[in-house]
Design a protein around this motif. Structure first.
Motif, mmCIF file in Angstrom:
data_model
loop_
_atom_site.group_PDB
_atom_site.id
_atom_site.type_symbol
_atom_site.label_atom_id
_atom_site.label_comp_id
_atom_site.label_asym_id
_atom_site.label_seq_id
_atom_site.Cartn_x
_atom_site.Cartn_y
_atom_site.Cartn_z
ATOM 1 N N SER A 1 -10.663 -11.933 -6.257
ATOM 2 C CA SER A 1 -9.979 -12.038 -7.549
ATOM 3 C C SER A 1 -9.763 -10.977 -8.207
ATOM 4 O O SER A 1 -10.347 -10.044 -7.886
ATOM 5 C CB SER A 1 -10.840 -13.075 -8.463
ATOM 6 N N GLU A 2 -8.698 -10.647 -9.196
ATOM 7 C CA GLU A 2 -8.642 -9.305 -9.902
ATOM 8 C C GLU A 2 -9.952 -9.380 -10.787
ATOM 9 O O GLU A 2 -10.112 -8.002 -11.048
ATOM 10 C CB GLU A 2 -7.580 -9.673 -10.818
ATOM 11 N N GLN A 3 -10.655 -10.176 -11.110
ATOM 12 C CA GLN A 3 -11.814 -10.188 -11.836
ATOM 13 C C GLN A 3 -13.352 -10.262 -10.896
ATOM 14 O O GLN A 3 -14.102 -10.375 -11.194
ATOM 15 C CB GLN A 3 -12.012 -10.885 -12.780
ATOM 16 N N GLY A 4 -13.102 -9.792 -9.473
ATOM 17 C CA GLY A 4 -14.046 -9.828 -8.635
ATOM 18 C C GLY A 4 -15.074 -8.788 -8.901
ATOM 19 O O GLY A 4 -14.915 -7.911 -9.613
ATOM 20 N N MET A 5 -16.240 -9.100 -8.686
ATOM 21 C CA MET A 5 -17.310 -8.142 -8.995
ATOM 22 C C MET A 5 -18.540 -8.102 -7.872
ATOM 23 O O MET A 5 -18.769 -9.314 -7.254
ATOM 24 C CB MET A 5 -17.998 -8.714 -9.981
ATOM 25 N N VAL A 6 -19.220 -7.070 -7.264
ATOM 26 C CA VAL A 6 -20.121 -7.089 -6.416
ATOM 27 C C VAL A 6 -21.255 -6.697 -7.190
ATOM 28 O O VAL A 6 -21.642 -5.965 -7.810
ATOM 29 C CB VAL A 6 -20.018 -6.241 -5.288
ATOM 30 N N PHE A 7 -22.532 -7.505 -6.320
ATOM 31 C CA PHE A 7 -23.839 -7.085 -6.870
ATOM 32 C C PHE A 7 -24.627 -6.697 -5.682
ATOM 33 O O PHE A 7 -25.229 -7.423 -4.640
ATOM 34 C CB PHE A 7 -24.352 -8.412 -7.443
ATOM 35 N N PRO A 8 -24.573 -5.391 -5.128
ATOM 36 C CA PRO A 8 -25.168 -4.858 -3.880
ATOM 37 C C PRO A 8 -26.740 -4.910 -4.093
ATOM 38 O O PRO A 8 -27.435 -4.948 -5.156
ATOM 39 C CB PRO A 8 -24.589 -3.490 -4.196
ATOM 40 N N PRO A 9 -27.018 -4.745 -2.719
ATOM 41 C CA PRO A 9 -28.520 -4.716 -2.564
ATOM 42 C C PRO A 9 -29.505 -3.542 -2.914
ATOM 43 O O PRO A 9 -29.868 -2.847 -1.926
ATOM 44 C CB PRO A 9 -28.601 -5.136 -1.056
ATOM 45 N N VAL A 10 -29.330 -3.048 -4.322
ATOM 46 C CA VAL A 10 -29.924 -1.734 -4.832
ATOM 47 C C VAL A 10 -30.925 -2.298 -5.893
ATOM 48 O O VAL A 10 -30.774 -3.308 -6.445
ATOM 49 C CB VAL A 10 -29.012 -0.911 -5.318
ATOM 50 N N SER A 11 -31.787 -1.288 -6.289
ATOM 51 C CA SER A 11 -32.987 -1.624 -7.104
ATOM 52 C C SER A 11 -32.055 -1.870 -8.489
ATOM 53 O O SER A 11 -31.089 -1.200 -8.682
ATOM 54 C CB SER A 11 -33.829 -0.310 -7.291
ATOM 55 N N GLY A 12 -32.709 -2.911 -9.269
ATOM 56 C CA GLY A 12 -32.136 -3.219 -10.612
ATOM 57 C C GLY A 12 -31.373 -4.407 -10.334
ATOM 58 O O GLY A 12 -31.074 -4.907 -11.379
ATOM 59 N N ILE A 13 -31.210 -4.625 -9.229
ATOM 60 C CA ILE A 13 -30.262 -5.901 -8.877
ATOM 61 C C ILE A 13 -30.954 -7.046 -8.105
ATOM 62 O O ILE A 13 -31.172 -8.196 -8.394
ATOM 63 C CB ILE A 13 -28.778 -5.602 -8.472
ATOM 64 N N VAL A 14 -31.460 -6.240 -6.892
ATOM 65 C CA VAL A 14 -32.242 -7.283 -5.953
ATOM 66 C C VAL A 14 -33.600 -6.711 -6.047
ATOM 67 O O VAL A 14 -33.915 -5.615 -6.729
ATOM 68 C CB VAL A 14 -31.795 -7.343 -4.610
ATOM 69 N N PRO A 15 -34.644 -7.735 -5.688
ATOM 70 C CA PRO A 15 -36.084 -6.962 -5.600
ATOM 71 C C PRO A 15 -36.314 -5.776 -4.963
ATOM 72 O O PRO A 15 -35.451 -5.439 -4.073
ATOM 73 C CB PRO A 15 -36.925 -8.270 -5.014
#
Length: 143
Positions: A103-117
């Motif tokens: 989607s043009e509004q796609g977003m990623v949440f990578p496996p980095v601190s502050g996002i994943v444990p």
């Protein structure tokens, strides 16, 4: 703001990363299921779970992958926090979430601190014997 508003703000050049992650954590998303597993793909050594903000985004994704408009892609509903805090750590190797893939509004949440444990964040992983961090391309490598 809602998750959609936070994503739109990020795409407009006014990101608030903490608010974006916070809204994702509080929002119920749709996660497609294929062969009794959550749908995902691997790219550059990271497993990416697909998640969608609503049924229209999920249907658009299914059609883009060759499914007919009447074909339903089975899914489960999950709160973003459950994906990040429970599902991601249960996956072997680094994993993140891609919201509204393609989607043009796609977003990623990578496996980095502050996002994943922190226990599964690749930016906090101990380097291996060669000095590389698991799931992170070596310096000079393709991202």
């Amino acid at each position: 703001m809602s998750l959609a508003d936070e994503v739109a703000a990020a795409h407009a050049g006014h990101p608030n990363p903490a608010a974006l992650v916070g809204e994702f954590r509080r929002t119920s998303v749709l996660v497609p299921v294929v062969n009794d597993s959550l749908m995902s793909a691997e790219l550059t050594g990271i497993r990416w779970l697909y998640a969608f903000s609503d049924e229209q985004e999920l249907a658009r994704f299914a059609v883009s992958r060759g499914a007919g408009p009447a074909t339903e892609l089975p899914y489960v509903r999950a709160v973003g926090a459950r994906l990040l805090d429970v599902v991601i750590p249960a996956i072997e190797g680094p994993a993140g979430v891609v919201l509204d893939s393609g989607s043009e509004q796609g977003m990623v949440f990578p496996p980095v601190s502050g996002i994943v444990p922190d226990s599964v964040a690749v930016d906090l992983a101990e380097p291996d014997e060669a000095g590389d961090r698991p799931g992170v391309p070596a310096a000079g490598g393709a991202a």
